[in-house]
Design an enzyme around this catalytic site. Structure first.
Site, PDB file in Angstrom:
ATOM      1  N   CYS A  20      21.102  16.179 -70.523  1.00  0.00           N
ATOM      2  CA  CYS A  20      21.132  15.666 -69.153  1.00  0.00           C
ATOM      3  C   CYS A  20      21.974  14.419 -68.957  1.00  0.00           C
ATOM      4  O   CYS A  20      22.082  13.909 -67.838  1.00  0.00           O
ATOM      5  CB  CYS A  20      19.707  15.435 -68.673  1.00  0.00           C
ATOM      6  SG  CYS A  20      18.685  16.929 -68.814  1.00  0.00           S
ATOM      7  N   HIS A  78      17.103   7.606 -63.819  1.00  0.00           N
ATOM      8  CA  HIS A  78      17.161   9.001 -64.263  1.00  0.00           C
ATOM      9  C   HIS A  78      15.929   9.722 -63.716  1.00  0.00           C
ATOM     10  O   HIS A  78      16.032  10.858 -63.256  1.00  0.00           O
ATOM     11  CB  HIS A  78      17.222   9.061 -65.787  1.00  0.00           C
ATOM     12  CG  HIS A  78      17.380  10.438 -66.329  1.00  0.00           C
ATOM     13  ND1 HIS A  78      18.430  11.266 -65.982  1.00  0.00           N
ATOM     14  CD2 HIS A  78      16.606  11.161 -67.187  1.00  0.00           C
ATOM     15  CE1 HIS A  78      18.307  12.429 -66.609  1.00  0.00           C
ATOM     16  NE2 HIS A  78      17.202  12.387 -67.333  1.00  0.00           N
ATOM     17  N   THR A  89       8.579  13.175 -65.212  1.00  0.00           N
ATOM     18  CA  THR A  89       7.653  13.386 -66.315  1.00  0.00           C
ATOM     19  C   THR A  89       6.984  12.054 -66.620  1.00  0.00           C
ATOM     20  O   THR A  89       7.610  10.996 -66.487  1.00  0.00           O
ATOM     21  CB  THR A  89       8.364  13.924 -67.568  1.00  0.00           C
ATOM     22  OG1 THR A  89       9.367  12.985 -67.978  1.00  0.00           O
ATOM     23  CG2 THR A  89       9.028  15.270 -67.288  1.00  0.00           C
ATOM     24  N   PRO A  90       5.707  12.066 -67.012  1.00  0.00           N
ATOM     25  CA  PRO A  90       5.020  10.789 -67.253  1.00  0.00           C
ATOM     26  C   PRO A  90       5.732   9.898 -68.255  1.00  0.00           C
ATOM     27  O   PRO A  90       5.888   8.689 -68.031  1.00  0.00           O
ATOM     28  CB  PRO A  90       3.642  11.239 -67.769  1.00  0.00           C
ATOM     29  CG  PRO A  90       3.424  12.579 -67.128  1.00  0.00           C
ATOM     30  CD  PRO A  90       4.787  13.224 -67.086  1.00  0.00           C
ATOM     31  N   ALA A  91       6.204  10.477 -69.364  1.00  0.00           N
ATOM     32  CA  ALA A  91       6.813   9.661 -70.416  1.00  0.00           C
ATOM     33  C   ALA A  91       8.138   9.069 -69.982  1.00  0.00           C
ATOM     34  O   ALA A  91       8.410   7.877 -70.205  1.00  0.00           O
ATOM     35  CB  ALA A  91       6.996  10.495 -71.681  1.00  0.00           C
ATOM     36  N   GLU A 113      11.551   4.450 -68.890  1.00  0.00           N
ATOM     37  CA  GLU A 113      12.746   3.973 -68.202  1.00  0.00           C
ATOM     38  C   GLU A 113      12.442   2.736 -67.371  1.00  0.00           C
ATOM     39  O   GLU A 113      13.200   1.754 -67.399  1.00  0.00           O
ATOM     40  CB  GLU A 113      13.326   5.071 -67.323  1.00  0.00           C
ATOM     41  CG  GLU A 113      14.593   4.648 -66.600  1.00  0.00           C
ATOM     42  CD  GLU A 113      15.199   5.727 -65.743  1.00  0.00           C
ATOM     43  OE1 GLU A 113      16.324   5.515 -65.244  1.00  0.00           O
ATOM     44  OE2 GLU A 113      14.561   6.792 -65.559  1.00  0.00           O
ATOM     45  N   LYS A 166      15.894  12.658 -57.727  1.00  0.00           N
ATOM     46  CA  LYS A 166      15.534  14.027 -58.100  1.00  0.00           C
ATOM     47  C   LYS A 166      14.501  14.647 -57.173  1.00  0.00           C
ATOM     48  O   LYS A 166      14.351  15.873 -57.131  1.00  0.00           O
ATOM     49  CB  LYS A 166      15.074  14.058 -59.555  1.00  0.00           C
ATOM     50  CG  LYS A 166      16.234  13.832 -60.530  1.00  0.00           C
ATOM     51  CD  LYS A 166      15.802  13.864 -61.971  1.00  0.00           C
ATOM     52  CE  LYS A 166      17.009  13.803 -62.912  1.00  0.00           C
ATOM     53  NZ  LYS A 166      17.789  12.552 -62.798  1.00  0.00           N
ATOM     54  N   HIS A 217      16.215  18.286 -60.707  1.00  0.00           N
ATOM     55  CA  HIS A 217      16.944  17.853 -61.899  1.00  0.00           C
ATOM     56  C   HIS A 217      18.046  18.864 -62.175  1.00  0.00           C
ATOM     57  O   HIS A 217      17.770  19.996 -62.585  1.00  0.00           O
ATOM     58  CB  HIS A 217      15.982  17.763 -63.080  1.00  0.00           C
ATOM     59  CG  HIS A 217      16.544  17.048 -64.264  1.00  0.00           C
ATOM     60  ND1 HIS A 217      17.903  16.822 -64.441  1.00  0.00           N
ATOM     61  CD2 HIS A 217      15.945  16.491 -65.357  1.00  0.00           C
ATOM     62  CE1 HIS A 217      18.104  16.181 -65.573  1.00  0.00           C
ATOM     63  NE2 HIS A 217      16.931  15.958 -66.148  1.00  0.00           N
ATOM     64  N   PHE A 232      17.990  14.813 -73.705  1.00  0.00           N
ATOM     65  CA  PHE A 232      17.185  15.121 -74.884  1.00  0.00           C
ATOM     66  C   PHE A 232      17.881  14.609 -76.141  1.00  0.00           C
ATOM     67  O   PHE A 232      19.100  14.543 -76.215  1.00  0.00           O
ATOM     68  CB  PHE A 232      16.998  16.635 -75.005  1.00  0.00           C
ATOM     69  CG  PHE A 232      15.860  17.183 -74.177  1.00  0.00           C
ATOM     70  CD1 PHE A 232      15.070  16.369 -73.397  1.00  0.00           C
ATOM     71  CD2 PHE A 232      15.581  18.542 -74.193  1.00  0.00           C
ATOM     72  CE1 PHE A 232      14.022  16.882 -72.641  1.00  0.00           C
ATOM     73  CE2 PHE A 232      14.541  19.061 -73.447  1.00  0.00           C
ATOM     74  CZ  PHE A 232      13.759  18.238 -72.670  1.00  0.00           C
TER      75      PHE A 232
END
Length: 364
Positions: free
Chosen positions: A136, A261, A265-267, A272, A290, A295, A353
Site C-alpha cells: 500500500c 494512512h 484497522t485498530p492496530a 500511526e 479512506k 483503501h 505490509f
C-alpha cells in the site's frame, strides 16, 4: 471531501459472499478504450485511462514530451494487483484441466509492468518505465522515484502515480486476514474494526522545472516488524515522516495538515497516530480519506496525495468520513468535519505490509 459524502456502497463484486462495503468506480466497463491498444484492455488500464482523462493531464504530458523530448520522459507507477482481475475471469471460465483462453495474455494484463507499458505507449514516452510494488505504499514511492530519476539525470519529466482495481484476490484475501469491516470503514473511531477495499488511479506529472504545487520532501523507512502489523509505537512511520520534514527543510510546526494512512484497522490507526503525535504534537489537524473512497491499496499513496493537493488548492482541511465516536486513546486532533483553512504545507502518509513506509511533504 467538503461534504464528507462517502462513495462506499454494499459489496456487489463478482458474486463474493462477503458482507462488506467497497469503493467501486461505476461504469468503468463501458468506457471507450483506444482500439490500437486493445491488447491492454483490462480493469486496471481502464481506471488508468479514466484518471488521465479526468483533469487534462494528457495535455500537460504532451507539452512535457515536446519540451524535453520523449526519451527524457519516464513512467513510474505503483500497483499491488495490476490487471489480475482479467486472469481471475479467465481462470473461472476455463474448463477443468484446460489451459486459459487464447485471448488471455500475462504480458498485457497481470504482469506488473503491464500498466506502465500501456501508459508509455498511450502517451508516446520513451524514457525509463517501470513499476513499484510494495503493497500500500507503492504509488507514494513512485512519486519519490520520480524525483530521484530527475535528480540522477535520467529524466526531465516523469509521469508517476498508481492504479489498483477491485478483484476477488484482494477482497477475499483481506477478508481471510479478518481485516475487512462489515460496515463502511471508520478510521480513528472507537468502534473501528477494519478496512473497506476500493479501487482507483491517480497520476502526477513531475518536472525538473515548472510551476504549481511541489513535492517538497519525502521520507522512506522499512521497519519489517511483521508481515501485516505495524509496531505499536509507529517507529517506522515516525522515521519516514521525520525524514520527509528534514528533506523539505521545514519544522513540524510548518505542516498544517496530516493525511493519515488511516486504514481503520485498530492496530494501524493507533500506531500511526502515536507517531504523528510524537512528531507534530496533539494539535495538528489530521484525517483519513479512506472513509470517502476506501483503501485503494497500491494506488492509495497517489490517490490520496492527489486528493490532498486538491484540498490544499481549495483551502480545505478534509474531514474524517465515518468518524462517529473518536477513540479516546488516539492523541491527535482528528477532524470530524471538513473546514476551511489556508495550507502552505501538508504531509501525506502511505504504509504497506512488511513495514514499507513512505511520507510525502506537499507544498503550494
Amino acid at each position: 471531501m467538503r461534504s464528507g459524502r462517502s462513495g462506499l456502497a454494499p459489496c456487489d463484486w463478482g458474486g463474493l459472499p462477503i458482507a462488506c462495503h467497497i469503493g467501486r468506480v461505476a461504469g468503468i466497463e463501458a468506457d471507450p478504450f483506444p482500439g490500437d491498444l486493445a491488447a491492454w484492455d483490462n480493469r486496471a488500464t481502464r481506471l488508468a485511462l479514466a484518471a488521465l482523462e479526468a483533469d487534462g493531464i494528457t495535455g500537460r504530458i504532451a507539452a512535457a514530451r515536446s519540451r524535453w523530448g520523449a526519451a527524457r520522459c519516464a513512467v513510474v507507477i505503483g500497483t499491488s494487483t495490476s490487471g489480475v482481475e482479467t486472469l481471475e475471469r479467465a481462470y473461472r471460465a476455463r474448463a477443468d484441466g484446460a489451459p486459459l483462453a487464447a485471448g488471455y495474455s500475462l504480458r498485457h494484463h497481470n504482469d506488473h509492468q503491464a500498466v506502465a507499458a500501456f501508459l508509455q505507449r498511450l502517451c508516446g514516452l520513451d524514457g525509463p518505465a517501470y513499476t513499484i510494488s510494495t503493497a500500500c505504499s507503492s504509488s507514494a514511492k513512485a512519486l519519490v522515484d520520480a524525483v530521484q530519476l530527475i535528480e540522477a539525470g535520467l529524466a526531465d519529466a516523469v509521469l508517476c502515480g498508481g492504479v489498483d482495481s477491485l478483484c476477488r484476490t484482494s477482497l477475499a484475501g483481506f477478508d481471510a486476514l479478518e481485516l475487512v469491516s462489515r460496515a463502511p470503514c471508520r478510521p480513528c473511531d472507537a468502534a473501528r474494526d477494519g478496512l473497506s477495499i476500493g479501487e482507483g488511479a491517480a497520476f502526477l506529472l513531475v518536472e525538473r522545472e515548472g510551476s504549481g504545487p511541489r513535492l517538497a520532501g519525502f521520507g522512506e523507512s522499512t521497519d519489517g516488524t511483521s508481515m501485516s502489523t505495524p509496531p505499536e509505537d509507529g517507529a517506522g512511520a515516525h522515521a519516514a515522516m521525520a525524514a520527509a520534514l528534514q528533506r523539505a527543510g521545514i519544522a513540524p510546526a510548518a505542516v498544517g495538515y496530516v493525511n493519515l494512512h488511516g486504514t481503520a484497522t485498530p492496530a494501524n490507526d493507533s500506531a500511526e497516530c502515536a507517531a504523528v503525535a510524537r512528531l507534530f504534537g496533539a494539535q495538528v489537524p489530521v484525517s483519513s480519506l479512506k472513509g470517502l473512497v476506501g483503501h485503494t491499496l497500491g494506488a492509495a499513496g497517489a490517490v490520496e496525495a492527489v486528493m490532498a493537493l486538491i484540498a490544499m488548492e481549495a483551502g480545505l482541511l478534509p474531514g474524517n468520513a465515518g468518524l462517529a465516536t473518536p477513540d479516546p486513546e488516539i492523541a491527535c486532533a482528528v477532524l470530524a468535519e471538513s473546514r476551511e483553512a489556508p495550507l502552505s504545507h501538508l504531509l501525506s502518509n502511505a504504509f504497506g505490509f512488511g513495514g514499507n513506509n513512505c511520507a510525502l511533504v506537499l507544498a503550494r
